[in-house]
Design a protein around this motif. Structure first.
Motif, PDB file in Angstrom:
ATOM      1  N   MET A 106      56.702  37.738  50.045  1.00 30.51           N
ATOM      2  CA  MET A 106      57.755  37.943  49.044  1.00 30.51           C
ATOM      3  C   MET A 106      58.375  36.615  48.618  1.00 30.51           C
ATOM      4  N   ARG A 107      58.304  35.623  49.502  1.00 30.21           N
ATOM      5  CA  ARG A 107      58.869  34.313  49.175  1.00 30.21           C
ATOM      6  C   ARG A 107      57.848  33.382  48.536  1.00 30.21           C
ATOM      7  N   LEU A 108      56.598  33.477  49.012  1.00 31.86           N
ATOM      8  CA  LEU A 108      55.574  32.531  48.537  1.00 31.86           C
ATOM      9  C   LEU A 108      54.962  32.936  47.196  1.00 31.86           C
ATOM     10  N   LEU A 109      54.728  34.228  47.005  1.00 30.47           N
ATOM     11  CA  LEU A 109      53.994  34.624  45.795  1.00 30.47           C
ATOM     12  C   LEU A 109      54.756  34.287  44.509  1.00 30.47           C
ATOM     13  N   PRO A 110      56.089  34.420  44.474  1.00 32.64           N
ATOM     14  CA  PRO A 110      56.783  34.018  43.236  1.00 32.64           C
ATOM     15  C   PRO A 110      56.710  32.508  42.958  1.00 32.64           C
ATOM     16  N   ILE A 111      56.420  31.712  43.986  1.00 32.23           N
ATOM     17  CA  ILE A 111      56.233  30.271  43.777  1.00 32.23           C
ATOM     18  C   ILE A 111      54.808  29.992  43.304  1.00 32.23           C
ATOM     19  N   VAL A 112      53.854  30.664  43.936  1.00 33.67           N
ATOM     20  CA  VAL A 112      52.439  30.354  43.689  1.00 33.67           C
ATOM     21  C   VAL A 112      51.917  31.011  42.402  1.00 33.67           C
ATOM     22  N   ALA A 113      52.321  32.251  42.150  1.00 30.49           N
ATOM     23  CA  ALA A 113      51.732  32.999  41.016  1.00 30.49           C
ATOM     24  C   ALA A 113      51.924  32.306  39.660  1.00 30.49           C
ATOM     25  N   PRO A 114      53.096  31.707  39.366  1.00 31.58           N
ATOM     26  CA  PRO A 114      53.217  31.021  38.067  1.00 31.58           C
ATOM     27  C   PRO A 114      52.271  29.832  37.926  1.00 31.58           C
ATOM     28  N   LEU A 115      51.981  29.153  39.046  1.00 31.28           N
ATOM     29  CA  LEU A 115      51.063  28.002  38.996  1.00 31.28           C
ATOM     30  C   LEU A 115      49.643  28.474  38.707  1.00 31.28           C
ATOM     31  N   VAL A 116      49.333  29.675  39.211  1.00 22.86           N
ATOM     32  CA  VAL A 116      48.027  30.285  38.957  1.00 22.86           C
ATOM     33  C   VAL A 116      47.981  30.806  37.507  1.00 22.86           C
ATOM     34  N   ALA A 117      49.083  31.391  37.066  1.00 23.89           N
ATOM     35  CA  ALA A 117      49.130  31.910  35.686  1.00 23.89           C
ATOM     36  C   ALA A 117      48.932  30.767  34.689  1.00 23.89           C
ATOM     37  N   SER A 118      49.385  29.567  35.031  1.00 21.08           N
ATOM     38  CA  SER A 118      49.303  28.426  34.100  1.00 21.08           C
ATOM     39  C   SER A 118      47.854  28.043  33.793  1.00 21.08           C
ATOM     40  N   THR A 119      46.908  28.436  34.649  1.00 25.57           N
ATOM     41  CA  THR A 119      45.486  28.155  34.378  1.00 25.57           C
ATOM     42  C   THR A 119      44.739  29.444  33.992  1.00 25.57           C
ATOM     43  N   ARG A 120      45.478  30.556  33.878  1.00 19.37           N
ATOM     44  CA  ARG A 120      44.862  31.890  33.761  1.00 19.37           C
ATOM     45  C   ARG A 120      43.902  32.091  34.938  1.00 19.37           C
ATOM     46  N   GLY A 121      44.410  31.757  36.136  1.00 18.93           N
ATOM     47  CA  GLY A 121      43.597  31.726  37.343  1.00 18.93           C
ATOM     48  C   GLY A 121      43.680  32.994  38.170  1.00 18.93           C
ATOM     49  N   LYS A 122      43.272  32.856  39.442  1.00 19.12           N
ATOM     50  CA  LYS A 122      43.114  34.015  40.342  1.00 19.12           C
ATOM     51  C   LYS A 122      43.953  33.812  41.600  1.00 19.12           C
ATOM     52  N   LEU A 123      44.527  34.908  42.064  1.00 22.69           N
ATOM     53  CA  LEU A 123      45.330  34.890  43.286  1.00 22.69           C
ATOM     54  C   LEU A 123      44.839  35.991  44.218  1.00 22.69           C
ATOM     55  N   GLN A 165      51.317  37.120  32.376  1.00 25.62           N
ATOM     56  CA  GLN A 165      51.365  35.661  32.124  1.00 25.62           C
ATOM     57  C   GLN A 165      50.005  34.997  32.350  1.00 25.62           C
ATOM     58  N   GLY A 166      49.021  35.775  32.847  1.00 24.92           N
ATOM     59  CA  GLY A 166      47.679  35.204  32.956  1.00 24.92           C
ATOM     60  C   GLY A 166      47.087  35.180  34.353  1.00 24.92           C
ATOM     61  N   ALA A 167      47.863  35.533  35.383  1.00 21.85           N
ATOM     62  CA  ALA A 167      47.311  35.499  36.751  1.00 21.85           C
ATOM     63  C   ALA A 167      46.608  36.815  37.062  1.00 21.85           C
ATOM     64  N   THR A 168      45.426  36.728  37.663  1.00 21.98           N
ATOM     65  CA  THR A 168      44.724  37.927  38.143  1.00 21.98           C
ATOM     66  C   THR A 168      44.953  38.008  39.652  1.00 21.98           C
ATOM     67  N   CYS A 169      45.742  39.010  40.072  1.00 21.76           N
ATOM     68  CA  CYS A 169      46.232  39.080  41.456  1.00 21.76           C
ATOM     69  C   CYS A 169      45.565  40.265  42.170  1.00 21.76           C
ATOM     70  N   ALA A 202      36.092  35.108  42.108  1.00 20.53           N
ATOM     71  CA  ALA A 202      35.629  34.305  40.966  1.00 20.53           C
ATOM     72  C   ALA A 202      35.144  35.198  39.822  1.00 20.53           C
ATOM     73  N   ALA A 203      34.523  36.329  40.174  1.00 20.64           N
ATOM     74  CA  ALA A 203      33.957  37.216  39.150  1.00 20.64           C
ATOM     75  C   ALA A 203      35.000  38.162  38.553  1.00 20.64           C
ATOM     76  N   ALA A 204      36.185  38.219  39.159  1.00 10.59           N
ATOM     77  CA  ALA A 204      37.189  39.201  38.714  1.00 10.59           C
ATOM     78  C   ALA A 204      37.688  38.866  37.310  1.00 10.59           C
ATOM     79  N   THR A 205      37.796  39.889  36.486  1.00 15.30           N
ATOM     80  CA  THR A 205      38.342  39.716  35.137  1.00 15.30           C
ATOM     81  C   THR A 205      39.817  40.135  35.165  1.00 15.30           C
ATOM     82  N   PRO A 206      40.571  39.849  34.120  1.00 16.61           N
ATOM     83  CA  PRO A 206      41.989  40.241  34.104  1.00 16.61           C
ATOM     84  C   PRO A 206      42.205  41.741  34.328  1.00 16.61           C
ATOM     85  N   GLU A 207      41.199  42.555  34.000  1.00 16.81           N
ATOM     86  CA  GLU A 207      41.329  44.013  34.223  1.00 16.81           C
ATOM     87  C   GLU A 207      41.463  44.335  35.703  1.00 16.81           C
TER      88      GLU A 207
END
Ligand SMILES: NC(=O)c1ccc[n+]([C@@H]2O[C@H](COP(=O)([O-])OP(=O)(O)OC[C@H]3O[C@@H](n4cnc5c(N)ncnc54)[C@H](OP(=O)(O)O)[C@@H]3O)[C@@H](O)[C@H]2O)c1
Length: 222
Positions: A106-123, A165-169, A202-207
């Motif tokens: 609950m503390r880490l994901l709000p820090i990490v997820a925006p950094l991942v969203a900035s690349t449209r990345g994966k979490l 925002q672009g993160a696939t979690c 790596a293969a996961a799409t935003p869906e």
């Protein structure tokens, strides 16, 4: 060179994630809590960062360190099984397992997820099939099961907040894996589990945002 962040990389699945991403030429930022594990991660070519996930100040420190980073793939791996008996849980057992597996997320994901969203990345978050309520057939490890069910809830909230925002979690079951936690008699090697986890994420799409998957990509019931 893509960047991976591995939280909880001293041993087991987290260490193997760091090792495999480095082998593939990724830049790896990896956390551990003991000095010799941080040295070992440096030897692997990772950028080590000291973090006990139950320490709020250390989490804030990680947030500062990562402030300008763009993370392509992040894994939250650190976890604790807790007592192996199924008797009355002590307050200390409850706090240790819930703080490590749930409060830290609950503390880490709000820090990490925006950094991942900035690349449209994966979490990816290391949950467990033992946390599945819909697929449950056994009741051993009740405290651990409750913590992973709660972690899944935190992952769903993260997916709702940061997916747009672009993160696939995604929450993952890594298999029953031959690590200190899984034991030597577990079904699959850590190399196999991590190879699958990396390929599936790596293969996961935003869906796939907000899903609960086995290491090989098969969907699991919440
Ligand atoms: N192995 C399996 O069969 C299996 C199955 C389902 C799910 N999982 C999940 O997969 C994840 C990794 O499991 P594993 O098998 O690799 O476990 P492991 O070999 O027991 O390693 C646990 C990892 O979590 C770290 N950790 C624990 N508490 C921490 C804390 N307070 N701060 C920072 N790091 C902490 C440990 O660091 P230290 O070395 O400093 O203790 C270690 O790196 C866990 O979340 C686990 O619940 C594993």
């Amino acid at each position: 060179m893509p960047t991976a962040l591995i939280i909880g990389a001293s041993r087991g699945i987290g260490h193997e994630l760091a090792r495999q991403y480095r082998l593939d030429g990724w830049r790896v930022i990896a956390t551990a809590r003991k000095p010799h594990d941080l040295d070992d991660l440096k030897q692997l070519g990772a950028e080590p960062h000291a973090l006990d996930v139950t320490n709020t100040e250390a989490i804030a420190g990680l947030g500062w360190k990562l402030d300008d980073e763009k993370i392509d793939t992040a894994w939250l791996v650190a976890g604790l099984y807790g007592p192996r008996h199924d008797g009355f849980p002590t307050q200390d057992d409850f706090d240790a397992v819930m703080h490590t597996n749930v409060l830290a997320a609950m503390r880490l994901l709000p820090i990490v997820a925006p950094l991942v969203a900035s690349t449209r990345g994966k979490l990816g978050v290391l949950s467990s099939r033992m946390g599945s309520i819909g697929g449950r057939t056994g009741a051993n490890g009740s405290l651990y099961r409750a913590s992973k069910a709660a972690l899944n809830s935190v992952l769903r909230d993260t997916a709702i907040n940061f997916g747009p925002q672009g993160a696939t979690c995604i929450a993952f079951h890594p298999g029953w894996v031959q690590t200190d936690m899984g034991g030597a008699g577990a079904q699959i090697t850590v190399e196999e589990s991590v190879r699958d986890l990396r390929a599936t994420l790596a293969a996961a799409t935003p869906e796939a945002n907000g899903s609960f998957l086995n290491h090989d990509g098969d969907p699991l019931p919440w």
